[in-house]
Scaffold this motif. Structure first.
Motif, PDB file in Angstrom:
ATOM      1  N   SER A  99       0.809  -1.231   0.000  1.00 55.67           N
ATOM      2  CA  SER A  99       0.000   0.000   0.000  1.00 55.67           C
ATOM      3  C   SER A  99       0.836   1.271   0.000  1.00 55.67           C
ATOM      4  O   SER A  99       0.392   2.313   0.479  1.00 55.67           O
ATOM      5  N   SER A 100       2.056   1.165  -0.509  1.00 53.82           N
ATOM      6  CA  SER A 100       2.886   2.368  -0.545  1.00 53.82           C
ATOM      7  C   SER A 100       3.670   2.527  -1.848  1.00 53.82           C
ATOM      8  O   SER A 100       4.032   3.628  -2.212  1.00 53.82           O
ATOM      9  N   ARG A 101       3.921   1.411  -2.544  1.00 56.68           N
ATOM     10  CA  ARG A 101       4.700   1.467  -3.789  1.00 56.68           C
ATOM     11  C   ARG A 101       3.925   0.793  -4.897  1.00 56.68           C
ATOM     12  O   ARG A 101       3.205  -0.170  -4.659  1.00 56.68           O
ATOM     13  N   LEU A 102       4.071   1.308  -6.111  1.00 61.10           N
ATOM     14  CA  LEU A 102       3.361   0.709  -7.222  1.00 61.10           C
ATOM     15  C   LEU A 102       4.123   0.861  -8.524  1.00 61.10           C
ATOM     16  O   LEU A 102       5.041   1.672  -8.638  1.00 61.10           O
ATOM     17  N   PHE A 103       3.707   0.047  -9.476  1.00 63.84           N
ATOM     18  CA  PHE A 103       4.216   0.078 -10.839  1.00 63.84           C
ATOM     19  C   PHE A 103       3.020   0.017 -11.768  1.00 63.84           C
ATOM     20  O   PHE A 103       2.117  -0.791 -11.567  1.00 63.84           O
ATOM     21  N   VAL A 104       3.002   0.863 -12.784  1.00 62.96           N
ATOM     22  CA  VAL A 104       2.004   0.823 -13.843  1.00 62.96           C
ATOM     23  C   VAL A 104       2.758   0.966 -15.154  1.00 62.96           C
ATOM     24  O   VAL A 104       3.589   1.870 -15.295  1.00 62.96           O
TER      25      VAL A 104
ATOM     26  N   ALA B  55      -3.087   3.179  -2.651  1.00 58.89           N
ATOM     27  CA  ALA B  55      -4.421   2.926  -2.084  1.00 58.89           C
ATOM     28  C   ALA B  55      -5.477   2.951  -3.192  1.00 58.89           C
ATOM     29  O   ALA B  55      -6.412   2.144  -3.186  1.00 58.89           O
ATOM     30  N   GLU B  56      -5.321   3.859  -4.140  1.00 61.37           N
ATOM     31  CA  GLU B  56      -6.263   3.922  -5.258  1.00 61.37           C
ATOM     32  C   GLU B  56      -6.174   2.659  -6.103  1.00 61.37           C
ATOM     33  O   GLU B  56      -7.200   2.121  -6.541  1.00 61.37           O
ATOM     34  N   LEU B  57      -4.953   2.155  -6.318  1.00 58.67           N
ATOM     35  CA  LEU B  57      -4.797   0.913  -7.066  1.00 58.67           C
ATOM     36  C   LEU B  57      -5.416  -0.257  -6.292  1.00 58.67           C
ATOM     37  O   LEU B  57      -6.090  -1.109  -6.878  1.00 58.67           O
ATOM     38  N   ALA B  58      -5.232  -0.299  -4.977  1.00 57.28           N
ATOM     39  CA  ALA B  58      -5.843  -1.349  -4.159  1.00 57.28           C
ATOM     40  C   ALA B  58      -7.368  -1.281  -4.250  1.00 57.28           C
ATOM     41  O   ALA B  58      -8.040  -2.311  -4.364  1.00 57.28           O
TER      42      ALA B  58
END
Length: 177
Positions: free
Chosen positions: A110-115, A142-145
């Motif tokens: 809930s803090s790092r992401l890849f798109v 959080a938005e991705l979750a």
């Protein structure tokens, strides 16, 4: 793959949850073992990919389906996106634009992401020129979750599980196959 070289450490460092959205999810033995080890270490791993009915490349689904039992036995949670109502997916050996899931995204803790364009499959790792954006942003993660939760709701996706006998089950909250 430079993208995998960046994704790997992000996923290895995860301690709470890994969320994966990939239309062409083919982790193979090495990737499956990695995700099962993460679950064993206490990290929840959940995956959303295309169902066979929503997949435009039957070969990819075949590759993924070989990994599915080991992932499920290892505690990885899997959902398969249902096809869009009224839309017929055109399948081929090599793909088309008919698949209903196209998002490629990962979130860690809930803090790092890849798109980006990277699918968790051998083509993206070895052949394709993939790219993407990495971010350390709790709001975006959080938005991705939240998007993952929306996309895995019963009207949109089947949750794939194993029954007591070890047989695959697809459930959407109302029906089981």
């Amino acid at each position: 793959s430079q993208v995998l070289a960046m994704i790997g450490p992000m996923l290895e460092d995860s301690r709470h949850r890994i969320s994966i959205i990939s239309p062409y999810f083919v982790p193979g033995k090495q990737g499956s073992s990695f995700f099962v080890r993460q679950v064993g270490a206490g990290t929840g791993v959940r995956v959303l990919t295309n169902s066979l009915a929503a997949n435009d490349v039957a070969m990819v689904y075949g590759g993924y389906s070989k990994s599915r039992p080991a992932l499920l036995r290892g505690g990885v949670q899997i959902w398969e996106l249902k096809p869009l109502p009224g839309v017929e997916t055109q399948r081929s050996m090599f793909g088309s634009s008919g698949a209903s899931l196209h998002t490629k995204a990962l979130a860690a803790d809930s803090s790092r992401l890849f798109v980006g364009s990277y699918n968790l499959d051998p083509r993206s790792t070895s052949l394709n020129c993939e790219q993407g954006v990495f971010a350390s942003d709790p709001v975006l993660a959080a938005e991705l979750a939240q998007r993952f939760e929306h996309m895995t709701a019963g009207q949109r996706a089947w949750q794939v599980t194993l029954d007591q006998a070890g047989n695959l089950r697809w459930t959407d909250g109302e029906r089981s196959l």
